[in-house]
Design a protein around this motif. Structure first.
Motif, PDB file in Angstrom:
ATOM      1  N   TRP A  35      23.811  59.636  39.338  1.00  0.00           N
ATOM      2  CA  TRP A  35      25.264  59.790  39.191  1.00  0.00           C
ATOM      3  C   TRP A  35      25.729  60.876  40.155  1.00  0.00           C
ATOM      4  O   TRP A  35      25.105  61.946  40.261  1.00  0.00           O
ATOM      5  CB  TRP A  35      25.648  60.181  37.776  1.00  0.00           C
ATOM      6  CG  TRP A  35      25.603  59.046  36.802  1.00  0.00           C
ATOM      7  CD1 TRP A  35      24.550  58.676  36.019  1.00  0.00           C
ATOM      8  CD2 TRP A  35      26.660  58.125  36.497  1.00  0.00           C
ATOM      9  NE1 TRP A  35      24.883  57.580  35.251  1.00  0.00           N
ATOM     10  CE2 TRP A  35      26.171  57.226  35.517  1.00  0.00           C
ATOM     11  CE3 TRP A  35      27.977  57.970  36.942  1.00  0.00           C
ATOM     12  CZ2 TRP A  35      26.955  56.191  34.997  1.00  0.00           C
ATOM     13  CZ3 TRP A  35      28.748  56.951  36.418  1.00  0.00           C
ATOM     14  CH2 TRP A  35      28.239  56.079  35.448  1.00  0.00           C
ATOM     15  N   TYR A  36      26.830  60.569  40.835  1.00  0.00           N
ATOM     16  CA  TYR A  36      27.439  61.511  41.757  1.00  0.00           C
ATOM     17  C   TYR A  36      28.886  61.737  41.329  1.00  0.00           C
ATOM     18  O   TYR A  36      29.547  60.856  40.780  1.00  0.00           O
ATOM     19  CB  TYR A  36      27.422  60.977  43.192  1.00  0.00           C
ATOM     20  CG  TYR A  36      26.101  61.125  43.895  1.00  0.00           C
ATOM     21  CD1 TYR A  36      25.066  60.212  43.690  1.00  0.00           C
ATOM     22  CD2 TYR A  36      25.880  62.183  44.766  1.00  0.00           C
ATOM     23  CE1 TYR A  36      23.847  60.356  44.348  1.00  0.00           C
ATOM     24  CE2 TYR A  36      24.673  62.328  45.425  1.00  0.00           C
ATOM     25  CZ  TYR A  36      23.664  61.413  45.215  1.00  0.00           C
ATOM     26  OH  TYR A  36      22.464  61.553  45.849  1.00  0.00           O
ATOM     27  N   LYS A  37      29.376  62.915  41.643  1.00  0.00           N
ATOM     28  CA  LYS A  37      30.743  63.311  41.353  1.00  0.00           C
ATOM     29  C   LYS A  37      31.429  63.582  42.690  1.00  0.00           C
ATOM     30  O   LYS A  37      30.820  64.182  43.582  1.00  0.00           O
ATOM     31  CB  LYS A  37      30.690  64.583  40.501  1.00  0.00           C
ATOM     32  CG  LYS A  37      31.991  65.271  40.198  1.00  0.00           C
ATOM     33  CD  LYS A  37      31.667  66.498  39.348  1.00  0.00           C
ATOM     34  CE  LYS A  37      32.893  67.285  38.996  1.00  0.00           C
ATOM     35  NZ  LYS A  37      32.555  68.466  38.157  1.00  0.00           N
ATOM     36  N   LYS A  38      32.655  63.145  42.826  1.00  0.00           N
ATOM     37  CA  LYS A  38      33.338  63.331  44.107  1.00  0.00           C
ATOM     38  C   LYS A  38      34.758  63.829  43.888  1.00  0.00           C
ATOM     39  O   LYS A  38      35.561  63.191  43.199  1.00  0.00           O
ATOM     40  CB  LYS A  38      33.348  62.023  44.903  1.00  0.00           C
ATOM     41  CG  LYS A  38      33.906  62.176  46.313  1.00  0.00           C
ATOM     42  CD  LYS A  38      33.887  60.875  47.059  1.00  0.00           C
ATOM     43  CE  LYS A  38      34.343  61.084  48.503  1.00  0.00           C
ATOM     44  NZ  LYS A  38      35.700  61.628  48.621  1.00  0.00           N
ATOM     45  N   TYR A  39      35.055  64.961  44.533  1.00  0.00           N
ATOM     46  CA  TYR A  39      36.426  65.469  44.585  1.00  0.00           C
ATOM     47  C   TYR A  39      37.076  64.954  45.865  1.00  0.00           C
ATOM     48  O   TYR A  39      36.377  64.640  46.840  1.00  0.00           O
ATOM     49  CB  TYR A  39      36.435  67.005  44.594  1.00  0.00           C
ATOM     50  CG  TYR A  39      35.954  67.646  43.318  1.00  0.00           C
ATOM     51  CD1 TYR A  39      34.827  68.456  43.311  1.00  0.00           C
ATOM     52  CD2 TYR A  39      36.643  67.470  42.118  1.00  0.00           C
ATOM     53  CE1 TYR A  39      34.394  69.075  42.142  1.00  0.00           C
ATOM     54  CE2 TYR A  39      36.212  68.079  40.947  1.00  0.00           C
ATOM     55  CZ  TYR A  39      35.080  68.875  40.970  1.00  0.00           C
ATOM     56  OH  TYR A  39      34.642  69.480  39.817  1.00  0.00           O
ATOM     57  N   LEU A  47      24.760  64.757  40.516  1.00  0.00           N
ATOM     58  CA  LEU A  47      24.899  65.282  39.158  1.00  0.00           C
ATOM     59  C   LEU A  47      23.606  65.201  38.375  1.00  0.00           C
ATOM     60  O   LEU A  47      23.079  66.198  37.900  1.00  0.00           O
ATOM     61  CB  LEU A  47      25.949  64.461  38.395  1.00  0.00           C
ATOM     62  CG  LEU A  47      27.374  64.958  38.325  1.00  0.00           C
ATOM     63  CD1 LEU A  47      28.192  63.987  37.476  1.00  0.00           C
ATOM     64  CD2 LEU A  47      27.430  66.351  37.724  1.00  0.00           C
ATOM     65  N   SER A  80      34.082  67.690  27.483  1.00  0.00           N
ATOM     66  CA  SER A  80      34.758  67.488  28.767  1.00  0.00           C
ATOM     67  C   SER A  80      35.667  68.687  29.066  1.00  0.00           C
ATOM     68  O   SER A  80      36.286  69.258  28.167  1.00  0.00           O
ATOM     69  CB  SER A  80      35.599  66.211  28.726  1.00  0.00           C
ATOM     70  OG  SER A  80      34.794  65.097  28.439  1.00  0.00           O
ATOM     71  N   ASP A  84      36.125  68.787  35.249  1.00  0.00           N
ATOM     72  CA  ASP A  84      35.323  67.570  35.383  1.00  0.00           C
ATOM     73  C   ASP A  84      36.132  66.427  35.979  1.00  0.00           C
ATOM     74  O   ASP A  84      35.575  65.373  36.312  1.00  0.00           O
ATOM     75  CB  ASP A  84      34.782  67.119  34.011  1.00  0.00           C
ATOM     76  CG  ASP A  84      33.825  68.120  33.398  1.00  0.00           C
ATOM     77  OD1 ASP A  84      33.777  68.192  32.145  1.00  0.00           O
ATOM     78  OD2 ASP A  84      33.125  68.835  34.150  1.00  0.00           O
ATOM     79  N   ALA A  86      37.439  64.064  38.358  1.00  0.00           N
ATOM     80  CA  ALA A  86      36.897  63.676  39.668  1.00  0.00           C
ATOM     81  C   ALA A  86      36.590  62.181  39.608  1.00  0.00           C
ATOM     82  O   ALA A  86      36.762  61.545  38.571  1.00  0.00           O
ATOM     83  CB  ALA A  86      35.626  64.463  39.989  1.00  0.00           C
ATOM     84  N   TYR A  88      33.587  59.530  39.629  1.00  0.00           N
ATOM     85  CA  TYR A  88      32.165  59.494  39.335  1.00  0.00           C
ATOM     86  C   TYR A  88      31.582  58.166  39.832  1.00  0.00           C
ATOM     87  O   TYR A  88      32.073  57.086  39.497  1.00  0.00           O
ATOM     88  CB  TYR A  88      31.918  59.649  37.834  1.00  0.00           C
ATOM     89  CG  TYR A  88      32.216  61.055  37.364  1.00  0.00           C
ATOM     90  CD1 TYR A  88      33.526  61.474  37.160  1.00  0.00           C
ATOM     91  CD2 TYR A  88      31.192  61.975  37.172  1.00  0.00           C
ATOM     92  CE1 TYR A  88      33.811  62.778  36.775  1.00  0.00           C
ATOM     93  CE2 TYR A  88      31.464  63.279  36.779  1.00  0.00           C
ATOM     94  CZ  TYR A  88      32.779  63.664  36.581  1.00  0.00           C
ATOM     95  OH  TYR A  88      33.052  64.964  36.200  1.00  0.00           O
TER      96      TYR A  88
END
Lengths: 111, 116
Positions: A35-39, A47, A80, A84, A86, A88
């Protein structure tokens, strides 16, 4: 042909509650998931990951669950927080070591 | 230490021109990947370099796309005769593949390419 699917484009959750992001895959050869998180305007940030020999992996507020028979995984964020918020991305490691990504779920955590 | 860096951060070019995008991976990482993200889409794999092995070019969408990795470090992605559908954010990632079951890829900030 999309082999990793994130069917919810967006999710809104209240601060303090649980966020559950879902991911389905079609290729039974996939055995490692991330899992990746991106702004906005930034690259994705790693993640948490899970190997198919496990059904759960936990890291702080983040837990990933894998159901191999259903070809389904989920990311739980508890509790949460507004930070957080963003996009995903769920990704599967291909035999060639590239990542096969879903289209992402945009999470909004409201105060 | 320094993360993955990419340049330029933004590039606007006219249809038909060639562009070069640069990636500096994390020092010591042997694996380097290029992906692109078009509007509303997930990340699409383009090409993968691992050490001195022949690159995996299976994701390149056409022969207008090519990439090099010189000296096992810096990589350049070249798009010839750009088309409007090439407009996307081009992301570079690197990883170490060094022992254990760690396959995390570390991404740079991307280059936003706009073809007018």
């Amino acid at each position: 042909d999309q082999q990793v699917k994130q069917n919810s484009p967006s999710l809104s959750v209240q601060e303090g509650r649980i966020s559950i992001l879902n991911c389905d895959y079609t290729n039974s050869m996939f055995d490692y998931f991330l899992w990746y998180k991106k702004y906005p305007a930034e690259g994705p940030t790693f993640l948490i990951s899970i190997s198919s020999i496990k059904d759960k992996n936990e890291d702080g507020r983040f837990t990933v669950f894998l159901n191999k028979s259903a070809k389904h995984l989920s990311l739980h964020i508890v509790p949460s927080q507004p930070g957080d918020s963003a996009v995903y991305f769920c990704a599967a490691l291909t035999p060639g070591y590239a990542l096969n990504f879903g289209k992402g779920t945009s999470l909004l955590v409201t105060p | 230490g320094a993360g993955v860096s990419q340049s330029p951060s933004n590039k606007v070019t006219e249809k038909g021109k060639d562009v070069e995008l640069r990636c500096d991976p994390i020092s010591g990482h042997t694996a380097l990947y290029w992906y692109r993200q078009s509007l509303g889409q997930g990340l699409e794999f383009l090409i993968y370099f691992q050490g001195n092995s022949a690159p995996d070019k299976s994701g390149l969408p056409s022969d207008r796309f090519s990439a090099e990795r010189t000296g096992g470090s810096v990589s350049t992605l070249t798009i010839q005769r750009t088309q409007q559908e090439d407009s996307a954010v081009y992301l570079c990632a690197s990883s170490s593949h060094a022992g254990g079951m760690t396959y995390e890829q570390y991404f740079g900030p991307g280059t936003r390419l706009t073809v007018t």
